[in-house]
Design an enzyme around this catalytic site. Structure first.
Site, PDB file in Angstrom:
ATOM      1  N   THR A  13     -29.808  59.483 -12.821  1.00  0.00           N
ATOM      2  CA  THR A  13     -29.603  59.337 -14.269  1.00  0.00           C
ATOM      3  C   THR A  13     -30.553  60.268 -15.036  1.00  0.00           C
ATOM      4  O   THR A  13     -30.188  60.781 -16.091  1.00  0.00           O
ATOM      5  CB  THR A  13     -29.762  57.879 -14.757  1.00  0.00           C
ATOM      6  OG1 THR A  13     -31.091  57.422 -14.498  1.00  0.00           O
ATOM      7  CG2 THR A  13     -28.762  56.955 -14.089  1.00  0.00           C
ATOM      8  N   LEU A  87     -43.413  66.744  -0.373  1.00  0.00           N
ATOM      9  CA  LEU A  87     -43.338  68.185  -0.115  1.00  0.00           C
ATOM     10  C   LEU A  87     -44.603  68.658   0.596  1.00  0.00           C
ATOM     11  O   LEU A  87     -45.698  68.169   0.329  1.00  0.00           O
ATOM     12  CB  LEU A  87     -43.165  68.933  -1.438  1.00  0.00           C
ATOM     13  CG  LEU A  87     -41.873  68.601  -2.198  1.00  0.00           C
ATOM     14  CD1 LEU A  87     -41.909  69.202  -3.600  1.00  0.00           C
ATOM     15  CD2 LEU A  87     -40.648  69.093  -1.429  1.00  0.00           C
ATOM     16  N   ASN A 101     -42.923  66.276 -11.750  1.00  0.00           N
ATOM     17  CA  ASN A 101     -42.349  65.025 -11.244  1.00  0.00           C
ATOM     18  C   ASN A 101     -42.399  63.980 -12.349  1.00  0.00           C
ATOM     19  O   ASN A 101     -43.242  64.059 -13.242  1.00  0.00           O
ATOM     20  CB  ASN A 101     -43.195  64.547 -10.048  1.00  0.00           C
ATOM     21  CG  ASN A 101     -42.701  63.235  -9.466  1.00  0.00           C
ATOM     22  OD1 ASN A 101     -41.508  63.041  -9.237  1.00  0.00           O
ATOM     23  ND2 ASN A 101     -43.622  62.303  -9.232  1.00  0.00           N
ATOM     24  N   HIS A 103     -42.927  59.860 -12.751  1.00  0.00           N
ATOM     25  CA  HIS A 103     -43.372  58.681 -12.003  1.00  0.00           C
ATOM     26  C   HIS A 103     -43.306  57.469 -12.938  1.00  0.00           C
ATOM     27  O   HIS A 103     -43.769  57.550 -14.076  1.00  0.00           O
ATOM     28  CB  HIS A 103     -44.801  58.899 -11.493  1.00  0.00           C
ATOM     29  CG  HIS A 103     -45.300  57.755 -10.678  1.00  0.00           C
ATOM     30  ND1 HIS A 103     -44.982  57.603  -9.339  1.00  0.00           N
ATOM     31  CD2 HIS A 103     -46.052  56.675 -11.016  1.00  0.00           C
ATOM     32  CE1 HIS A 103     -45.535  56.481  -8.894  1.00  0.00           C
ATOM     33  NE2 HIS A 103     -46.180  55.904  -9.883  1.00  0.00           N
TER      34      HIS A 103
HETATM   35  C1  GRF Z   1     -37.157  56.999 -11.976  1.00  0.00           C
HETATM   36  O1  GRF Z   1     -37.595  55.732 -12.366  1.00  0.00           O
HETATM   37  C2  GRF Z   1     -38.328  57.903 -11.694  1.00  0.00           C
HETATM   38  O2  GRF Z   1     -39.480  57.582 -12.413  1.00  0.00           O
HETATM   39  C3  GRF Z   1     -38.581  57.662 -10.237  1.00  0.00           C
HETATM   40  O3  GRF Z   1     -37.314  57.472  -9.673  1.00  0.00           O
HETATM   41  C4  GRF Z   1     -36.417  56.956 -10.649  1.00  0.00           C
HETATM   42  C5  GRF Z   1     -35.191  57.827 -10.623  1.00  0.00           C
HETATM   43  O4  GRF Z   1     -34.113  57.279 -11.310  1.00  0.00           O
HETATM   44  N1  GRF Z   1     -39.352  58.753  -9.681  1.00  0.00           N
HETATM   45  P1  GRF Z   1     -32.755  58.084 -11.499  1.00  0.00           P
HETATM   46  O5  GRF Z   1     -32.230  58.460 -10.126  1.00  0.00           O
HETATM   47  O6  GRF Z   1     -33.041  59.288 -12.330  1.00  0.00           O
HETATM   48  O7  GRF Z   1     -31.856  57.127 -12.190  1.00  0.00           O
END
Ligand code: GRF
Length: 187
Positions: A13, A87, A101, A103
């Site tokens: 998403t 990685l 990234n 998080h």
């Molecule tokens: C997010 O909550 C992000 O912070 C974490 O993984 C999730 C990914 O969600 N690293 P999506 O696949 O983008 O819906």
């Protein structure tokens, strides 16, 4: 046009939001040129729907080396958007300051090995934190320790569960991730 390569492991998403923002211009002067997944996931289908090149490199020991072969030299930014593999340090060093990234916590709290997905939200609730959020940061060889680019906060209520918290945090991610990408690429 700057080239963004997005790495995903899940539903994607955030990837969708990034694609949409390159199309609307909220992320200026950039396009998602390639999506790479380390496992079968819906992120690949999202890329296909937007006619974006996409490839699956199965996760495992050889992942970073394969990735290195596939990432075009003209890549301006590598974005980890719900990407679960670690990685190699050599890869992080080569692309220093060019990998970011997202998080789902307010780093440096609740980061590091094993802190992903519901594990993060479970730990936040267990610790009775009053707030949580999301952090966009540069990727280095130390997990979740690179420089912070942007953070967004949400309240943690006494009736929150890992699921409700994850939902709130996703919404804040959709706000800060495109802003952070635009900032890194265009400032
Ligand atoms: C997010 O909550 C992000 O912070 C974490 O993984 C999730 C990914 O969600 N690293 P999506 O696949 O983008 O819906």
């Amino acid at each position: 046009m700057k080239n963004i390569v997005v790495l995903v492991s899940g539903s994607g998403t955030n990837l969708q939001r990034i694609i949409d923002c390159t199309e609307t211009g909220e992320i200026r002067n950039a396009k998602v040129s390639l999506v790479i997944a380390d496992r079968e996931c819906y992120g690949l289908a999202r890329a296909s729907k937007h006619h974006i090149d996409n490839v699956l490199i199965p996760r495992g020991k050889a992942f970073s080396d394969e990735l290195e072969k596939i990432i075009p030299a003209n890549t301006d930014l590598i974005v980890l958007a719900g990407f679960l593999s670690i990685l190699k340090p050599e890869f992080c060093q080569k692309w220093d300051n060019k990998i970011i990234n997202i998080h789902p916590s307010l780093l440096p709290k609740f980061g590091g090995k094993g802190m992903w997905g519901h594990h993060v939200h479970d730990a936040v609730i267990q610790a009775q934190e009053k707030e949580s959020g999301a952090t966009v940061h540069f990727v280095t060889s130390q997990i979740d320790e690179g420089g912070i680019i942007l953070q967004g906060k949400v309240d943690v209520n006494s009736d929150d569960t890992a699921v409700s918290l994850a939902q709130k945090i996703h919404h804040i991610e959709y706000e800060i991730f495109p802003k952070a990408i635009d900032k890194v690429l265009n400032n």
